[in-house]
Scaffold this active site. Structure first.
Site, PDB file in Angstrom:
ATOM      1  N   ASP A   1      -6.063  18.899 -15.388  1.00 57.55           N
ATOM      2  CA  ASP A   1      -6.466  17.539 -15.749  1.00 57.55           C
ATOM      3  C   ASP A   1      -6.094  17.328 -17.214  1.00 57.55           C
ATOM      4  OD1 ASP A   1      -7.831  15.222 -16.544  1.00 57.55           O
ATOM      5  OD2 ASP A   1      -9.363  15.499 -15.004  1.00 57.55           O
TER       6      ASP A   1
ATOM      7  N   ARG B   1       0.853  -1.199   0.000  1.00 52.52           N
ATOM      8  CA  ARG B   1       0.000   0.000   0.000  1.00 52.52           C
ATOM      9  C   ARG B   1       0.886   1.245   0.000  1.00 52.52           C
ATOM     10  NH1 ARG B   1      -1.401   2.131   4.605  1.00 52.52           N
ATOM     11  NH2 ARG B   1      -1.988   0.205   5.633  1.00 52.52           N
TER      12      ARG B   1
ATOM     13  N   LYS C   1      -7.656   6.133 -19.303  1.00 52.26           N
ATOM     14  CA  LYS C   1      -7.923   6.598 -20.669  1.00 52.26           C
ATOM     15  C   LYS C   1      -6.692   6.378 -21.561  1.00 52.26           C
ATOM     16  CE  LYS C   1     -11.899   7.523 -18.947  1.00 52.26           C
ATOM     17  NZ  LYS C   1     -11.903   8.088 -17.679  1.00 52.26           N
TER      18      LYS C   1
ATOM     19  N   TYR D   1     -15.353  17.465 -16.102  1.00 56.89           N
ATOM     20  CA  TYR D   1     -15.913  16.106 -16.126  1.00 56.89           C
ATOM     21  C   TYR D   1     -16.995  15.988 -15.041  1.00 56.89           C
ATOM     22  CZ  TYR D   1     -16.231  11.160 -15.019  1.00 56.89           C
ATOM     23  OH  TYR D   1     -16.717   9.911 -14.724  1.00 56.89           O
TER      24      TYR D   1
HETATM   25  N1  PLP Z   1     -10.940  13.382 -15.472  1.00 58.94           N
HETATM   26  C1  PLP Z   1     -11.477  13.308 -16.701  1.00 58.94           C
HETATM   27  C2  PLP Z   1     -11.229  14.430 -17.667  1.00 58.94           C
HETATM   28  C3  PLP Z   1     -12.266  12.222 -17.076  1.00 58.94           C
HETATM   29  O1  PLP Z   1     -12.797  12.189 -18.298  1.00 58.94           O
HETATM   30  C4  PLP Z   1     -12.499  11.181 -16.122  1.00 58.94           C
HETATM   31  C5  PLP Z   1     -13.337  10.029 -16.456  1.00 58.94           C
HETATM   32  O2  PLP Z   1     -13.955   9.989 -17.503  1.00 58.94           O
HETATM   33  C6  PLP Z   1     -11.929  11.303 -14.857  1.00 58.94           C
HETATM   34  C7  PLP Z   1     -11.139  12.391 -14.562  1.00 58.94           C
HETATM   35  C8  PLP Z   1     -12.157  10.240 -13.807  1.00 58.94           C
HETATM   36  O3  PLP Z   1     -11.398   9.097 -14.109  1.00 58.94           O
HETATM   37  P1  PLP Z   1     -11.738   7.622 -13.605  1.00 58.94           P
HETATM   38  O4  PLP Z   1     -12.967   7.189 -14.320  1.00 58.94           O
HETATM   39  O5  PLP Z   1     -10.514   6.845 -13.936  1.00 58.94           O
HETATM   40  O6  PLP Z   1     -11.989   7.704 -12.131  1.00 58.94           O
END
Ligand code: PLP
Length: 398
Positions: free
Chosen positions: A174, A50, A199, A102
């Site tokens: 992000d 961890r 992604k 998001y």
């Molecule tokens: N940030 C963005 C721009 C996203 O598109 C997403 C998910 O689609 C996230 C964060 C969250 O990621 P996760 O689904 O891996 O928790």
């Protein structure tokens, strides 16, 4: 000659030929949860998974290298990465966030605000007056998401970061939609880069993961300690798969964005489409900024279908090469309806204010042949136009 390798080389060769036990070319996976001590009070580099794990540490080093950071923390999802980035804010601190971020991020930040863990101001970062008002309120941190999900709005990272620094605020970007292959926010002055590694970085839709890359080593150490305290560190197996995905990041993204541009141009010419949101199109409001801060336009786009919900339903039921599914950045092309899927967790008023309409569809372009994807979209638009024609007839009759 410089020692600094091109990021494409870093991605392709991460951990390659580094195994000292057997000379394995591909770095091995370490699944052990615990590591022996060499003796009393003599821990080795890792003691408990961890806290730290060799496979996860290699992924963290790779991400830090790709983004040009001093350290990275690998966690169990993109949402965990977003939460970790803002974990050190106090109840009197203000975070400025994009109103069209998001949906899951919007939900998380709203929930933290409602619990009074910190304050959040959602603003349209393309509107100078809203930004002025937000900076006047003395923020402690700023979140940027560019291009934004799902409207692909582009904001000027360098300009916002300069303002934030003057205001004494730290900036997190992000970078999920572009990956370090196409945008490196730390080079533009940001303090943190957030990734949903689910992604493009993993790229094969078989891992949920996240990471925060820090410009400053002390910040990376603080966040790593917090990730251990709350127990959100990523698994060794997910790290191994993500490292495998990263080796092909650059060629995947290069191919995907080439097809995305062809699709965007094609959709722009369709009478069934009222607007295409793709930063690679000269018609896109953020095209000029994208050209200055991105090394490519990416493989995500969204578009407004005329004909309302009926047309959307017919369209998504007609596609055969595209799959109707959430997520993005994999080798397979996906189509999503943000209002009922990715952004359904967002308050409907906030969704409307962000410009996410019921006719908006989002596409993640994969690695299939361009011709097959365009033909698939053509037949789905054709199916949608039948709904449009039926609606028009009904409207004339009533
Ligand atoms: N940030 C963005 C721009 C996203 O598109 C997403 C998910 O689609 C996230 C964060 C969250 O990621 P996760 O689904 O891996 O928790």
């Amino acid at each position: 000659m410089t020692n600094r390798k091109d990021p494409q080389t870093v991605a392709a060769r991460t951990g390659i030929a580094s195994d000292t036990a057997f000379g394995a070319v591909v770095p091995p996976i370490y699944l052990s949860t615990t590591y022996s001590f060499e003796g009393f009070e003599r821990a080795r580099a890792h003691d408990y998974s961890r806290t730290s794990n060799p496979t996860r540490a290699l992924l963290a080093e790779t991400l830090a290298d790709l983004e040009g950071g001093q350290g990275a923390v690998v966690v169990s999802s993109g949402m965990a990465a977003v939460d970790l980035t803002f974990s050190q804010l106090r109840s009197h601190n203000l975070l400025i966030a994009p109103h069209d971020c998001y949906g899951g991020t919007h939900r998380l930040l709203s929930a933290r605000r409602d619990l009074k863990q910190f304050d959040v101001m959602f603003v349209d970062m393309g509107d100078p007056r809203q930004l002025d008002a937000a900076f006047a309120a003395s923020p402690a941190m700023v979140l940027i998401e560019t291009p934004s999900n799902p409207l692909m709005r582009v904001v000027d990272i360098r300009a916002i970061t300069e303002r934030a620094k003057k205001a004494g605020a730290k900036v997190a970007v992000d970078n999920t939609f572009l990956s370090p292959a196409l945008q490196r926010p730390l080079e533009l002055g940001a303090h943190y880069v957030i990734h949903s590694t689910t992604k493009y970085l993993n790229g094969h839709s078989d891992v949920v993961g996240g990471a925060v890359v820090c410009a400053d080593k002390a910040d990376a150490d603080t966040l790593a300690a917090w990730a251990n305290i709350v127990g959100v560190t990523g698994s060794a197996f997910d790290s191994y798969l993500t490292l495998r995905g990263i080796r092909t990041l650059f060629p995947r993204v290069a191919q995907q964005q080439q097809t995305a541009l062809a699709i965007a141009k094609h959709l722009e010419g369709s009478p069934m489409v009222s607007k295409v949101h793709y930063p690679g199109l000269p018609s896109h409001a953020g095209h000029a900024i994208a050209k200055t801060q991105q090394s490519g336009f990416g493989a995500m786009l969204s578009f407004e279908l005329t004909g309302g919900t009926d047309a959307v339903r017919r369209f998504v039921e007609a596609v055969q090469v595209f799959t109707l599914a959430e997520s993005l950045g994999g080798v397979e092309s996906l189509v999503a309806h943000p209002a009922t899927m990715t952004h359904v967790g967002m308050d409907p008023d906030a969704r409307r204010a962000a410009g996410i309409t019921d006719g908006l569809l989002r596409i993640s372009v994969g690695l299939e042949a361009e011709r097959d994807l365009i033909e698939d979209l053509e037949s789905a638009l054709d199916a949608a136009s039948k709904a449009d024609a039926a609606n028009a007839k009904q409207a004339r009759a009533s």
